[in-house]
Each structure stands twice: as C-alpha cells, then as structure tokens.
Design an enzyme around this catalytic site. Structure first.
Site, PDB file in Angstrom:
ATOM      1  N   SER A  92       0.868  -1.181   0.000  1.00  0.00           N
ATOM      2  CA  SER A  92       0.000   0.000   0.000  1.00  0.00           C
ATOM      3  C   SER A  92       0.901   1.226   0.000  1.00  0.00           C
ATOM      4  O   SER A  92       1.491   1.571   1.032  1.00  0.00           O
ATOM      5  CB  SER A  92      -0.916   0.001   1.228  1.00  0.00           C
ATOM      6  N   LYS A 168      -7.153   1.774  -2.631  1.00  0.00           N
ATOM      7  CA  LYS A 168      -6.727   1.360  -1.290  1.00  0.00           C
ATOM      8  C   LYS A 168      -6.727   2.553  -0.337  1.00  0.00           C
ATOM      9  O   LYS A 168      -7.111   2.433   0.832  1.00  0.00           O
ATOM     10  CB  LYS A 168      -5.341   0.732  -1.337  1.00  0.00           C
TER      11      LYS A 168
END
Length: 295
Positions: A92, A168
C-alpha cells in the site's frame, strides 16, 4: 510457476504460504523479515536475482521507499526482470510513485499491476483478502489466477497503474473514520455510565452495525491491541491520503482529524499496536478508559 515473493512480513508470509499451497515454487530475497521455517522458498542474494528466475514477481512491503528500493535500487527488480514477466506490487503505497515504478518496469517489456489488499492478517491467512488492482486488462487477467489464491473479492479498478493504490487509500479513509466513530461512541457511552459491551451488543443489531464495530469494537472493550494492522501503518496510509488530496485540491477534514488521533497514539508509544487502539487517544481526551479488562 516460479513466483518471486519479496516481503515476508505479517501479511506477506501467509500470502506466500497460500501460493506455495497452490503448487507454485517460491523464490525470495530477504529484506527485514527472516524466512519463516514453514515456508518452502529458495533464498537468493538480491531482488534482481529473484526477478531473473521468476515468471511473476510479487512485492508486499511496508511503504513507498521500501518498494522504490526493491524495484529501482541497486540489485533491484528492474535490473533482472525478464520482458515476459509480470510484476505485481501488493504493498500500500503512493499512487504517484506507483506510476513511476510501473513505467520503469514496463520499459523492460514486463507487465505491471498494482494490487494492494485489505483484510489484514486474518484475511491473508484465510486467503480471503480484498484485492484492488490497477493495470492493463491483459496483465490483470494473467495475474488473476495467482491473486485468487490469496483473495476473494478481486477487482480491476482501472487500467491505469496507480488506480489500485487510489482505491486502497479510499479504503483506508473509510476504515480509519469507522474506527474513530466507534471509538467516539464507546467513549461517550462509557463516560455516561453505560456498559460499553452492552452498547456494542445493542448497536450490532441496528443500522450502526459494521465490521469495525463487530471486530474492533470487541478489541477496544477487551483491550486486545496485538497488531492485526498497526497504527504506524495506518498513519502512513492516511499520510498518503492527505498528500494525494493536497495535490488534487480535495479537502479531507475528518481524515486529517483521525490522523492527528493516530499521531497522538504513536507519540505515546502506540505505533506498534493494532489500529483499534486509536480509542486510547479519545479515552485520554475524555479522561475515561472504557475498560480495564485484559484479554
């Protein structure tokens, strides 16, 4: 298939185990995390060596600089990746940096998918992760059978690299603000003299019910703050959200407030705790802990 997997931490190790259970041969180059005893993987000297021998290379690393080092640094993936290979970054990280990494990999002829995940350690172990992908349709279809060994809800968010990372970030905003909302509600209820466990039980039967109230609400009450997803990592993700929003000219006022609460937790030594421990910042402000129970 030979799969290179770099980043065998809390999330990466169980994800790699699921790939091995699916019959794939694993190669790795160790960064910070040692090779788990139960993970059958060949350890090579560098990410470049892993890339030279792998049909698919997966990275699962904590932050943007870690991915940059593994992708583009000395002995990095870009030095060894084959033109027929596919790189899948499941970390991420910054959507903007992702575009740069993808461009460098694609210049070698290889494909690139950014595919960050949600679901925490529990989802990684159960192969039930939500996977948000960005990249060309043909690369996504090639990656899909591999990702299906690690996740259930797998979506190609957009055909531009960085789309998965943007999704995300949106996910992390929603999760953080839900944790903050549950924390506020339970602190309020406890300060008013109610049993927070009974309040949570009642709310789970109504419109306020959520996965966060269910799982993290129980953690808050039982004081079970062993990390599933660390405060420090959520700080990083909200930092990405606020940085990206600033560049886009978008106001994220509640995200900024929640980041400050996470900052307060981290300043008090809580960066390694589960992100449900955000409630401790609100308890401090209220001068009232909702529970002293120890799991």
């Amino acid at each position: 298939m030979k799969i290179g997997f770099i980043g065998l931490g809390v999330m990466g190790a169980p994800m790699a185990r699921n790939l091995a259970a699916g019959g794939h041969a694993l190669l790795t180059s160790l960064n910070r995390s040692p090779l788990p005893d139960d993970l059958p993987a060949e350890v090579l000297d560098s990410a470049a060596d892993v890339a030279r021998q792998s049909e698919i290379i997966i990275t699962m690393l904590p932050d943007t600089p870690d991915v940059e080092e593994v992708m583009l640094g000395e002995g990095g993936i870009v030095e060894g990746v084959q033109s027929t290979a596919l790189v899948i970054d499941m970390s991420s990280i910054s959507p903007i940096a992702t575009e740069e990494f993808a461009r460098a990999i694609r210049e070698t002829g290889a494909g690139y998918i950014d595919a960050p995940v949600s679901g925490g350690e529990v989802g990684a172990k159960a192969a039930s992760l939500t996977i948000m992908a960005g990249g060309a349709e043909q690369d996504f279809q090639r990656a899909l059978p591999i990702m299906q060994l690690m996740g259930k809800n797998i979506t190609l968010v957009g055909t531009a690299n960085g789309s998965g990372q943007t999704c995300k970030i949106a996910n992390q905003i929603i999760v953080a603000l839900n944790i903050e909302a549950v924390s506020e509600a339970l602190v309020f209820a406890a300060k008013a003299g109610c049993d927070p466990a009974k309040v949570r039980e009642a709310l789970l039967g109504g419109f306020a019910s959520s996965r966060v109230l269910d799982v993290h609400g129980e953690r808050m009450i039982s004081r079970s703050f062993a990390p599933g997803f660390r405060i420090g990592l959520h700080q990083k993700d909200l930092g990405l959200a606020l940085d990206s929003a600033r560049k886009l000219g978008v106001a994220l006022p509640n995200t900024a407030t929640t980041q400050e609460l996470l900052n307060a937790c981290s300043a008090r030594g809580g960066a390694g705790k589960d992100h449900s421990a955000l409630i401790e910042a609100l308890e401090l402000l209220a001068n009232n802990a909702i529970s002293t129970e120890k799991a």
